[in-house]
Write an enzyme that holds these catalytic residues in place. Structure first.
Site, short mmCIF file in Angstrom:
data_model
loop_
_atom_site.label_atom_id
_atom_site.label_comp_id
_atom_site.label_asym_id
_atom_site.label_seq_id
_atom_site.Cartn_x
_atom_site.Cartn_y
_atom_site.Cartn_z
N ARG A 89 34.15 27.65 35.24
CA ARG A 89 32.92 28.07 35.89
C ARG A 89 31.71 27.53 35.11
NH1 ARG A 89 35.30 34.15 36.19
NH2 ARG A 89 36.63 33.90 38.02
N LYS A 107 33.28 42.38 40.61
CA LYS A 107 33.31 43.35 41.72
C LYS A 107 34.63 44.11 41.76
CE LYS A 107 32.62 39.86 44.51
NZ LYS A 107 32.28 38.77 43.60
N GLY A 108 35.75 43.38 41.53
CA GLY A 108 37.07 43.99 41.59
C GLY A 108 37.18 45.17 40.65
N HIS A 163 39.74 38.63 42.88
CA HIS A 163 39.24 39.84 42.22
C HIS A 163 40.28 40.31 41.21
CE1 HIS A 163 36.71 40.63 46.08
NE2 HIS A 163 36.35 39.55 45.44
N VAL A 185 31.80 46.55 29.43
CA VAL A 185 31.92 45.96 28.09
C VAL A 185 33.34 45.47 27.79
CG1 VAL A 185 29.93 47.12 27.06
CG2 VAL A 185 32.10 48.35 27.21
N GLY A 186 34.12 45.26 28.84
CA GLY A 186 35.48 44.75 28.70
C GLY A 186 36.15 44.84 30.06
N ASP A 212 32.30 36.25 41.32
CA ASP A 212 33.01 36.51 40.06
C ASP A 212 32.21 37.37 39.10
OD1 ASP A 212 35.04 34.85 41.05
OD2 ASP A 212 34.04 33.06 40.25
P1 GDP Z 1 35.10 39.37 41.11
O1 GDP Z 1 35.46 38.19 41.92
O2 GDP Z 1 33.65 39.72 41.25
O3 GDP Z 1 35.98 40.55 41.34
O4 GDP Z 1 35.28 38.96 39.58
P2 GDP Z 1 36.53 38.15 38.96
O5 GDP Z 1 37.67 39.06 38.87
O6 GDP Z 1 36.71 36.84 39.66
O7 GDP Z 1 35.94 37.75 37.55
C1 GDP Z 1 35.58 38.69 36.60
C2 GDP Z 1 36.46 38.52 35.34
O8 GDP Z 1 35.89 39.22 34.27
C3 GDP Z 1 37.85 39.09 35.51
O9 GDP Z 1 38.75 38.32 34.75
C4 GDP Z 1 37.74 40.50 34.93
O10 GDP Z 1 38.96 41.00 34.43
C5 GDP Z 1 36.77 40.25 33.81
N1 GDP Z 1 35.87 41.35 33.49
C6 GDP Z 1 35.32 42.28 34.33
N2 GDP Z 1 34.45 43.05 33.65
C7 GDP Z 1 34.45 42.59 32.37
C8 GDP Z 1 33.72 42.94 31.19
O11 GDP Z 1 32.88 43.82 31.17
N3 GDP Z 1 33.97 42.21 30.07
C9 GDP Z 1 34.87 41.20 30.03
N4 GDP Z 1 35.04 40.55 28.89
N5 GDP Z 1 35.57 40.83 31.13
C10 GDP Z 1 35.35 41.51 32.27
P1 IMO Z 2 34.78 36.15 44.53
O1 IMO Z 2 35.00 37.16 45.61
C1 IMO Z 2 33.05 32.32 43.23
C2 IMO Z 2 32.40 29.30 46.33
C3 IMO Z 2 33.30 28.09 46.14
C4 IMO Z 2 32.44 27.02 46.75
C5 IMO Z 2 31.77 27.73 47.92
C6 IMO Z 2 32.46 27.52 49.26
O2 IMO Z 2 35.94 35.97 43.63
O3 IMO Z 2 33.50 36.41 43.81
P2 IMO Z 2 34.77 28.29 50.33
O4 IMO Z 2 36.17 28.04 49.88
O5 IMO Z 2 34.42 29.72 50.45
O6 IMO Z 2 34.40 27.51 51.55
O7 IMO Z 2 33.86 27.68 49.15
O8 IMO Z 2 31.82 29.12 47.61
N1 IMO Z 2 33.12 30.59 46.35
C7 IMO Z 2 33.21 31.41 45.31
N2 IMO Z 2 32.79 31.28 44.04
N3 IMO Z 2 33.67 33.45 43.60
C8 IMO Z 2 34.08 33.61 44.88
O9 IMO Z 2 34.63 34.76 45.35
C9 IMO Z 2 33.89 32.56 45.80
N4 IMO Z 2 34.18 32.38 47.09
C10 IMO Z 2 33.68 31.18 47.43
O10 IMO Z 2 33.56 27.84 44.77
O11 IMO Z 2 31.41 26.63 45.87
MG MG Z 3 36.32 36.28 41.67
#
Ligand code: GDP
Ligand code: IMO
Ligand code: MG
Length: 459
Positions: free
Chosen positions: A340, A36-37, A61, A449-450, A33
């Protein structure tokens, strides 16, 4: 409808980020989280192909385009740009129902998703509904008090059937691959071999835990798969061969990692990890493109640290600052909605994951979330029993014992979401980024930054 950035803007971003020619891998360097997306989406504009290499619907993502928000679990995050080659590599585990849901949802929002833009590896493994049941029962069994009255913390999986599916991949005899969906008569025979074994496994887990489940019926399972196979089979391809061709034509591939390096089955904080190689090392086994072909590894790092699920987190903040970060950063899971766990950035962990994943550049995400905090702490060392700890612990028991040693830097005032370059950021924010880059020995090429594409301060 998402818009395509102009060529000039695209070239500028790649140049401004200082990337070398050729392919790049996007990889999370913490516990997931990191954002990356967003980075995959931004860079997809100037790459020709995006290839997801690991994980399954455990990933979430989020990509924000204008006022539109997309939550992708299986789809490569490059899908929002029209005309790209999008690949789900052999290392991905595919829940067909979830993938069809995403395809349908994106089509309803006006995107073209067809066999000329989405390619699914025939070698990718299939997550079936019983994998999710097994995931739940396995977690319940693992946390049962045992004869010695030991109670352990659960792994806290996402319940998406990831572990059981990868386990079947390793077992082989109980695995189903995407290629198997192309011959339903042969799949019927295969399911009649697998289902009795699965029912025996699930029954034993139910007896142990006191949980219940309906036995699986092989023919009903096949009936459930048929309409999903109709939609997905036209997308099946030799994706390794396809990516080799893309490379031969001097086109650029962006490898998209799901989950993150500390969740890597081999190099992460075992057993509180996921079941795939989510470090950049998995990009190669997960797609069939060798390591020497990829000169850029872009490590994605949150400006602080979060973790979902079980396992130690040395810099966790169980206080008002942690709560503030969770609220401002909206730190609730995209996949499960779980809050989280939040804490200060852990540079000891990052130095380790940057080395394992071979990061050549770093993007620091969600920097805006830290604005207006009076001071910022960065973990620069671990101590155990008062002594400095060298390296990164191989066991979660050892990681649970470490005490973080912090460097404290002054905070910076917000808002910063209008900054388009790192030079425009407040001085203390730049000092924070410089400290991270110096400690890791890897340049910070973007500070996010967002959530939106243009809320990015590039080098
Ligand atoms: P990923 O799993 O690595 O793709 O990340 P996630 O999408 O699960 O979590 C990142 C969250 O932060 C998402 O809700 C994004 O829209 C948000 N986000 C990404 N970059 C920024 C940033 O620079 N600032 C803020 N406030 N939110 C962000
Ligand atoms: P993204 O791609 C955050 C964590 C789960 C759990 C452990 C094992 O959005 O960054 P699983 O269901 O994979 O067997 O769970 O890994 N986990 C993640 N935490 N972001 C993720 O993916 C995750 N993918 C798995 O919360 O602790
Ligand atoms: Mg994620």
């Amino acid at each position: 409808m998402p818009t395509t950035a102009s060529n000039t803007e695209s070239a500028t971003l790649i140049e401004r980020m200082g990337l070398k020619p050729g392919h790049a891998t996007i990889v999370g360097l913490q516990w997931g989280d990191e954002g990356k997306g967003k980075v995959v989406d931004m860079l997809a504009a100037e790459f020709d192909a995006v290839a997801r290499y690991n994980g399954g619907a455990n990933a979430g993502h989020t990509v924000v385009v204008g006022d539109e928000k997309y939550a992708l679990h299986l789809m490569p995050s490059g899908i929002l740009y029209p005309g790209k080659v999008n690949v789900l590599g052999n290392g991905v585990v595919i829940d067909p129902e979830q993938l069809v849901k995403e395809i349908t949802g994106l089509r309803e929002r006006g995107l073209t998703i067809d066999p000329a833009t989405l390619f699914i590896s025939s070698r990718a493994h299939v997550v079936l509904p019983y994998h999710k049941t097994q995931d739940r029962l396995q977690e319940a069994a693992y946390t049962m008090p045992n004869a010695l009255d030991q109670v352990v913390e659960g792994i806290g999986t996402t319940g998406r059937g990831i572990g059981p599916c990868y386990a079947d991949k390793a077992l082989r005899s109980t695995a189903v691959r995407m290629a198997d969906l192309a011959d339903l008569e042969s799949l019927r025979h295969q399911l009649h071999r697998i289902v009795p074994i699965k029912n025996a496994t699930l029954k034993a887990l139910c007896e142990y835990t006191g949980e219940t489940h309906e036995p699986i019926n092989a023919d009903a399972l096949l009936d459930w798969i048929k309409p999903l196979a109709d939609i997905l089979v036209p997308h099946l391809a030799d994706t390794a061969g396809l990516l080799h061709k893309v490379g031969d034509e001097d086109k650029r591939i962006l490898f998209e990692g799901a989950n993150a390096t500390l969740l890597d089955i081999d190099h992460g904080t075992y057993p509180y990890v996921t079941s795939s190689n989510c470090s950049s090392l998995g990009a190669h086994t997960g797609t069939g493109v060798p390591g020497h072909a990829v000169g850029n590894v872009i490590g994605i790092v949150k400006a602080y640290q979060t973790r979902v699920g079980g396992g130690p987190m040395p810099t966790e903040l169980n206080d008002a600052t942690g709560d503030r970060i969770r609220e401002v950063g909206r730190e609730f899971g995209t996949t499960t909605g779980r809050p989280r766990r939040c804490g200060w950035i852990d540079l000891v962990a990052l130095r380790y994951t940057a080395r394992v994943s071979g990061a050549t550049a770093v993007c620091v995400m969600l920097l805006d979330v830290l604005a207006d905090l009076p001071e910022l702490k960065l973990c620069t060392g671990y101590r155990v029993d008062g002594k400095a700890y060298d390296g990164y612990p191989a066991t979660s028991e050892e990681l649970a014992k470490v005490e973080p040693v912090y460097e404290t830097l002054p905070g910076f005032a917000g808002p910063v979401d209008g900054c388009k370059s790192i030079a425009e950021l407040p001085e203390s924010a730049r000092a924070y980024l410089d400290f991270i880059a110096d400690y890791l020995g890897v340049p910070v090429v973007l500070a996010s930054v967002g959530p939106k594409r243009d809320q990015s301060a590039v080098r």
